[in-house]
Design an enzyme around this catalytic site. Structure first.
Site, PDB file in Angstrom:
ATOM      1  N   PRO A 140      -0.150   4.942  -0.577  1.00  0.00           N
ATOM      2  CG  PRO A 140      -1.316   3.635  -2.432  1.00  0.00           C
ATOM      3  CD  PRO A 140      -0.096   4.443  -2.021  1.00  0.00           C
ATOM      4  CB  CYS A 141      -0.133   3.738   4.459  1.00  0.00           C
ATOM      5  SG  CYS A 141      -0.486   5.396   4.963  1.00  0.00           S
TER       6      CYS A 141
END
Length: 171
Positions: A140-141
């Site tokens: 989850p950037c």
């Protein structure tokens, strides 16, 4: 030595009208495109990472992945259960592993990631590694923001980052 198999499929999320490409090796999921990223971006990434491969399109292999992505994008799933095959440098992998530890619905800053991986001065390098993340949404950037909490660059565009954070109740 024979060619390595790279399995792939595409998925269209009806609610957002986002098309997403997924790819996996025999070891796990190795690539998830950003929404509406062109097929050429996917094949370019594959060509840079794998020298001797054959692409095999298959929907069956990705049934669980597609169900989980669909549920996540509908706000019904907090975590993914897949085996990952992250392909990157040791530094990139340390950053991506740190991203995996950011809880759903929370954000951290680039500098917090740099501190977490033990290199507080590597904030720009952390940003570069995040930009090279081959598994956005899954790794989850989109949960990484500026030090002041502002939304900063996102390879898929800030509108996609905002939408993903909204799904998680952050925006």
């Amino acid at each position: 030595m024979g060619k390595q198999s790279i399995y792939w499929t595409s998925y269209l999320h009806k609610k957002t009208n986002w098309e997403i490409y997924l790819a996996a090796t025999d070891f796990g999921l190795c690539y998830v495109s950003l929404p509406n990223e062109p097929f050429e971006a996917f094949t370019s990434w594959i060509n840079r990472r794998f020298k001797n491969y054959k692409l095999i399109k298959t929907e069956e292999k990705f049934a669980t992945n597609i169900k989980e992505v669909n549920n996540y994008l509908n706000g019904e799933r907090l975590h993914f259960s897949w085996q990952l095959d992250l392909n990157g440098t040791a530094f990139q992998q340390s950053v991506w592993n740190a991203l995996l530890n950011i809880p759903y619905g929370q954000t951290v800053s680039y500098s917090e990631i740099a501190i977490q991986i033990g290199n507080s001065k590597a904030v720009r390098a952390v940003g570069t590694a995040i930009g090279a993340n081959p598994l956005p949404i899954i790794v989850p950037c989109h949960r990484v923001v500026g030090k002041d909490g502002s939304l900063t660059g996102y390879r898929g565009g800030l509108n996609v980052k905002k939408a993903l954070l909204a799904i998680e109740g952050v925006m």
